[in-house]
Design an enzyme around this catalytic site. Structure first.
Site, PDB file in Angstrom:
ATOM      1  N   LYS A 279      59.605  -5.079  36.571  1.00  0.00           N
ATOM      2  CA  LYS A 279      59.055  -6.112  37.458  1.00  0.00           C
ATOM      3  C   LYS A 279      58.706  -5.447  38.784  1.00  0.00           C
ATOM      4  CE  LYS A 279      60.377 -10.276  40.119  1.00  0.00           C
ATOM      5  NZ  LYS A 279      61.329 -11.375  40.334  1.00  0.00           N
ATOM      6  N   ASP A 284      57.981 -11.198  47.297  1.00  0.00           N
ATOM      7  CA  ASP A 284      58.107 -12.507  46.653  1.00  0.00           C
ATOM      8  C   ASP A 284      58.403 -13.564  47.711  1.00  0.00           C
ATOM      9  OD1 ASP A 284      58.604 -14.701  45.080  1.00  0.00           O
ATOM     10  OD2 ASP A 284      60.475 -13.923  44.201  1.00  0.00           O
ATOM     11  N   LYS A 291      60.207 -19.848  49.444  1.00  0.00           N
ATOM     12  CA  LYS A 291      61.611 -19.554  49.743  1.00  0.00           C
ATOM     13  C   LYS A 291      61.887 -19.892  51.209  1.00  0.00           C
ATOM     14  CE  LYS A 291      62.188 -15.544  46.665  1.00  0.00           C
ATOM     15  NZ  LYS A 291      63.219 -16.088  45.777  1.00  0.00           N
ATOM     16  N   ASP A 302      61.627  -6.732  45.579  1.00  0.00           N
ATOM     17  CA  ASP A 302      61.475  -7.422  44.298  1.00  0.00           C
ATOM     18  C   ASP A 302      60.686  -6.574  43.292  1.00  0.00           C
ATOM     19  OD1 ASP A 302      62.277  -9.633  42.862  1.00  0.00           O
ATOM     20  OD2 ASP A 302      60.512 -10.844  43.361  1.00  0.00           O
ATOM     21  N   ASP A 361      58.321 -19.878  42.279  1.00  0.00           N
ATOM     22  CA  ASP A 361      59.251 -18.817  42.648  1.00  0.00           C
ATOM     23  C   ASP A 361      59.909 -18.180  41.415  1.00  0.00           C
ATOM     24  OD1 ASP A 361      60.617 -17.135  44.319  1.00  0.00           O
ATOM     25  OD2 ASP A 361      62.142 -18.598  44.913  1.00  0.00           O
ATOM     26  N   GLU A 363      58.577 -16.399  39.285  1.00  0.00           N
ATOM     27  CA  GLU A 363      57.330 -15.686  38.983  1.00  0.00           C
ATOM     28  C   GLU A 363      57.551 -14.407  38.184  1.00  0.00           C
ATOM     29  OE1 GLU A 363      59.094 -15.137  41.588  1.00  0.00           O
ATOM     30  OE2 GLU A 363      59.035 -12.946  41.593  1.00  0.00           O
ATOM     31  N   ARG A 365      59.387 -13.740  35.636  1.00  0.00           N
ATOM     32  CA  ARG A 365      59.340 -13.937  34.183  1.00  0.00           C
ATOM     33  C   ARG A 365      57.921 -14.124  33.691  1.00  0.00           C
ATOM     34  NH1 ARG A 365      63.291 -18.972  34.519  1.00  0.00           N
ATOM     35  NH2 ARG A 365      63.932 -17.733  36.307  1.00  0.00           N
TER      36      ARG A 365
END
Ligand code: BES
Ligand code: MG
Ligand code: ZN
Length: 515
Positions: A279, A284, A291, A302, A361, A363, A365
């Site tokens: 990833k 993010d 967030k 991230d 959020d 995201e 996955r």
């Protein structure tokens, strides 16, 4: 920092500081009546002269020889540092790694050069010469790491230590070659851990999804035997990676999928093919499911999954593994703009499944889903993805343990063996049908969050499983809890990138055999 190995001589530059391990005798130190008597010191690996000199110092009477105790003394023109390591038989690779790290910190501001006299460690502990050399050198490189490129000269750390010699005075031919190889291995692996850390520390305005891809591609091109392909936005569209593209929809930077492949020079029917997926969210924000400010800080990291698998790929390839290794890094940020994806959107994944996006959020996955399906099309035997996927993993396992979720028991066992070997913590969590049901949507095939927030790391994995081919052994490593701030590990920066799991993955990649 330079670390060198000097074998079979007791002659060293006199100006260096000499570190002498001190153990305690395992038979002493037992409780007698009320008081615990301190264990007697074991200096039997020292020369008679040094022992006498040490005992003549009044302060040596107070020296207990426990882990971390140090005492400096001089003999003639030389300076010595007695370095307590406790009971030699209790020392394993990890305690030694931690003690060397603390030693490094204790001397880095005081001495320019040091010789570690390691005969006693070889004679008295259960560690072999390759373990001692590997662990010492690795610990030093991991500990002296700092991310200081943005600091002015005045603000940079003032460490003076430049050179450490690892010295063994009587080793045979086979030990010599073990020691030399261990030093090379430690250099390759710790450099890759530190490279992964550099990527994670880097600011998101510098390391965006375009620069990240450029940096990795140009680094990978220098590794012999590695093929580099970068799939840009147009490619991703052709590949129908609409989930990946939906995460990028609000971004001013293009997404990139970096695809690296390594094929060993001799390939047989038994050569396994392992795919790594990372990833690579360079920031993010959460997107429209924004967030809160305090949770946004740190989200430059991230992309730690991508940094970790790239570090592991690079080190493993440099160690000539007997495996084909492919590496897929999905890079984008998760931003808000007038083109960003709305919550409630329904999007078709690369593998044809439709996904209702209830939380922008969640995201990671979405990116992993399309990249996993692409990776599985290359027909690997094993796919391992690594991601800072859920805050819930810290609730489940704390900030010390990597989460492992998988469709294959044997693969989990192998990963645990690798983690145990270098003493990183990894713990398996389940994927059960109830979690699979939890990510089913009322209007599409899947939704990108579970029914509620409980078991968040498990429902995330239950979602990912939909994008992995049934015949591929798959493991998902959720590193959200361990990628940063490993304050309890002296060889990791107390704040910022840890580089954990690179070493576990290198061990796995270089030892895996086709099942
Ligand atoms: N990148 C985060 C996960 C994360 C959290 C990493 C804390 C590092 C530290 C991920 O994209 C995320 O936001 N996950 C959500 C999922 C939720 C919306 C189902 C989370 O964990 O809150
Ligand atoms: Mg998120
Ligand atoms: Zn994320």
């Amino acid at each position: 920092m330079k670390t060198t190995l000097i074998l079979n001589t007791s002659k060293h530059p006199n100006s260096y500081m000499f570190v002498l391990p001190i153990f305690t005798k395992s038979t002493s130190g037992k409780k007698t009546g009320q008081k615990k008597v301190p264990a007697a010191l074991d200096l039997s690996h020292w020369s008679k002269d040094l022992k006498n000199e040490f005992k003549a110092i009044n302060a040596s009477k107070h020296f207990k020889g426990n882990n971390g105790d140090t005492l400096t003394f001089t003999k003639g023109k030389n300076t010595y540092l007695g370095f307590g390591l406790g009971d030699a038989k209790q020392i394993d690779g990890e305690t030694f790694r931690r003690e060397i790290s603390k030693l490094y910190k204790a001397i880095k501001n005081k001495y320019d050069d040091a010789v570690l006299l390691l005969d006693g460690v070889l004679d008295k502990t259960n560690l072999n010469i390759d373990e001692i050399v590997y662990t010492t050198s690795e610990s030093i490189s991991l500990t002296c790491y700092g991310f200081e490129k943005y600091k002015s000269v005045e603000a940079k750390s003032k460490d003076v230590l430049q050179h450490i010699i690892l010295s063994f005075s009587k080793v045979d031919k086979s030990q010599q070659s073990l020691a030399k190889n261990a030093l090379k291995r430690a250099d390759i692996i710790s450099s890759s851990v530190n490279l992964a850390r550099d990527f994670v520390f880097e600011a998101p305005n510098i390391l965006d999804s375009e620069n990240f891809a450029k940096e990795v591609a140009s680094d990978a091109k220098k590794i012999k035997g590695v093929k580099v392909k970068v799939l840009k936005k147009e490619h991703l569209k052709k590949e129908k990676m609409k989930l990946f593209l939906s995460v990028n929809a609000g971004s001013s930077k293009d997404p990139n999928l970096v695809h690296l492949s390594y094929v060993p020079s001799k390939v047989t029917r038994n050569t396994p093919h392992i795919a790594l997926v990372g990833k690579g969210l360079t920031f993010d924000s959460g997107g429209y499911s924004l967030k809160p400010p305090a949770s946004q800080v740190g989200m430059k990291g991230d992309m730690a999954g991508a940094a970790t698998v790239y570090g592991a790929f690079k080190a493993a390839v440099l160690l000539n593994p007997n495996a084909k290794i492919s590496c897929f890094l999905g890079m984008t940020d998760n931003a808000i703009s007038k083109t960003a994806t709305f919550p409630d959107s329904v999007i078709k994944a690369r593998n044809g499944k439709t996904v209702e996006i209830l939380n922008t959020d969640a995201e990671g996955r979405l990116v992993l889903a399309d990249v996993l399906s692409y990776a599985c099309d290359q027909k690997p035997d094993v796919v391992i993805d690594c991601a800072t996927l859920t805050g819930a993993i810290s609730v489940a396992l704390g900030n010390q343990i990597c989460g492992l979720l998988s469709n294959n028991d044997k693969l989990c066992e192998n990963l645990k063996v690798s983690a145990n070997n270098i003493r990183e913590y990894i713990w398996r969590l389940p994927i059960i049908d109830e979690f699979r049901d939890s990510v089913k949507s009322e209007i599409a095939d899947l939704k990108n969050v579970g029914k509620n927030r409980y078991g968040g790391s498990c429902t995330a994995a239950a979602f990912l499983e939909n994008f992995v081919s049934k015949d591929v052994a798959w493991a998902h490593l959720d590193i959200a809890g361990i990628a940063t701030d490993q304050t309890h590990l002296p060889y990791c920066p107390s704040k910022g990138a840890s580089g954990l799991m690179v070493r576990t993955l290198v061990h796995f990649l270089t030892s895996y055999e086709k099942q």
